[in-house]
Motif scaffolding. Structure first.
Motif, PDB file in Angstrom:
ATOM      1  N   MET A   1       1.523  -1.119  -0.268  1.00 37.66           N
ATOM      2  CA  MET A   1       0.385  -0.220   0.130  1.00 37.66           C
ATOM      3  C   MET A   1       0.166   1.260  -0.275  1.00 37.66           C
ATOM      4  O   MET A   1       2.261   1.198   0.476  1.00 37.66           O
TER       5      MET A   1
ATOM      6  N   LEU B   1     -13.263  -3.828 -10.548  1.00 38.79           N
ATOM      7  CA  LEU B   1     -12.921  -4.508  -9.404  1.00 38.79           C
ATOM      8  C   LEU B   1     -11.854  -5.982  -9.486  1.00 38.79           C
ATOM      9  O   LEU B   1     -12.680  -7.006  -9.904  1.00 38.79           O
ATOM     10  N   ARG B   2     -10.815  -6.184 -10.063  1.00 35.96           N
ATOM     11  CA  ARG B   2     -11.068  -7.566  -9.449  1.00 35.96           C
ATOM     12  C   ARG B   2     -10.411  -7.884  -7.863  1.00 35.96           C
ATOM     13  O   ARG B   2     -10.312  -7.471  -7.293  1.00 35.96           O
ATOM     14  N   ARG B   3     -10.145  -8.707  -7.811  1.00 37.13           N
ATOM     15  CA  ARG B   3     -10.666  -9.824  -6.559  1.00 37.13           C
ATOM     16  C   ARG B   3      -9.556  -9.285  -5.533  1.00 37.13           C
ATOM     17  O   ARG B   3     -10.030  -8.435  -4.614  1.00 37.13           O
ATOM     18  N   HIS B   4      -8.564  -8.820  -6.018  1.00 37.97           N
ATOM     19  CA  HIS B   4      -7.468  -8.161  -5.471  1.00 37.97           C
ATOM     20  C   HIS B   4      -7.781  -7.390  -5.011  1.00 37.97           C
ATOM     21  O   HIS B   4      -7.048  -6.492  -4.510  1.00 37.97           O
ATOM     22  N   GLN B   5      -7.939  -6.667  -5.762  1.00 34.12           N
ATOM     23  CA  GLN B   5      -8.057  -5.049  -6.100  1.00 34.12           C
ATOM     24  C   GLN B   5      -8.557  -4.702  -4.886  1.00 34.12           C
ATOM     25  O   GLN B   5      -9.078  -3.571  -4.144  1.00 34.12           O
ATOM     26  N   LEU B   6     -10.074  -5.048  -5.137  1.00 32.55           N
ATOM     27  CA  LEU B   6     -11.286  -5.069  -4.199  1.00 32.55           C
ATOM     28  C   LEU B   6     -10.211  -5.146  -3.058  1.00 32.55           C
ATOM     29  O   LEU B   6     -11.309  -4.380  -1.658  1.00 32.55           O
TER      30      LEU B   6
ATOM     31  N   ASP C   1      -7.775  -4.954  -1.206  1.00 30.44           N
ATOM     32  CA  ASP C   1      -6.727  -3.696  -1.128  1.00 30.44           C
ATOM     33  C   ASP C   1      -7.764  -2.777  -1.047  1.00 30.44           C
ATOM     34  O   ASP C   1      -6.974  -1.569  -0.126  1.00 30.44           O
ATOM     35  N   LEU C   2      -8.896  -2.319  -1.886  1.00 32.41           N
ATOM     36  CA  LEU C   2      -9.340  -1.469  -1.806  1.00 32.41           C
ATOM     37  C   LEU C   2     -10.139  -0.911  -0.245  1.00 32.41           C
ATOM     38  O   LEU C   2     -10.448  -0.572   0.758  1.00 32.41           O
TER      39      LEU C   2
ATOM     40  N   THR D   1      -7.414  -0.629   2.728  1.00 31.45           N
ATOM     41  CA  THR D   1      -7.474   0.487   3.155  1.00 31.45           C
ATOM     42  C   THR D   1      -8.760   1.347   3.476  1.00 31.45           C
ATOM     43  O   THR D   1      -8.029   1.979   4.709  1.00 31.45           O
TER      44      THR D   1
END
Length: 62
Positions: free
Chosen positions: A1, A31-36, A38-39, A42
């Motif tokens: 991050m 969003l891809r799963r890992h992007q979601l 990460d969001l 955060t």
């Protein structure tokens, strides 16, 4: 991050916050799963930091 800047920016106006919310509603399905995840992490970390900065009022009623 990415690291957060130590300087706090000005708070969002209600209109800016609503615009961001609407943008997220459009973007989240893409969003891809890992992007979601990460969001979500955060946002969760930011909420935890904010809760830690506010005085806590415990409800001791039973």
């Amino acid at each position: 991050m990415p690291a957060r800047s130590p300087r706090r920016p000005a708070p969002l106006t209600d209109a800016e916050a609503e615009t961001l919310r609407l943008q997220l509603l459009e973007i989240i399905p893409r969003l891809r799963r890992h992007q979601l995840l990460d969001l979500a992490d955060t946002l969760h970390d930011a909420a935890r930091e904010r809760r830690g900065a506010e005085p806590r009022h415990f409800d001791v009623r039973v």
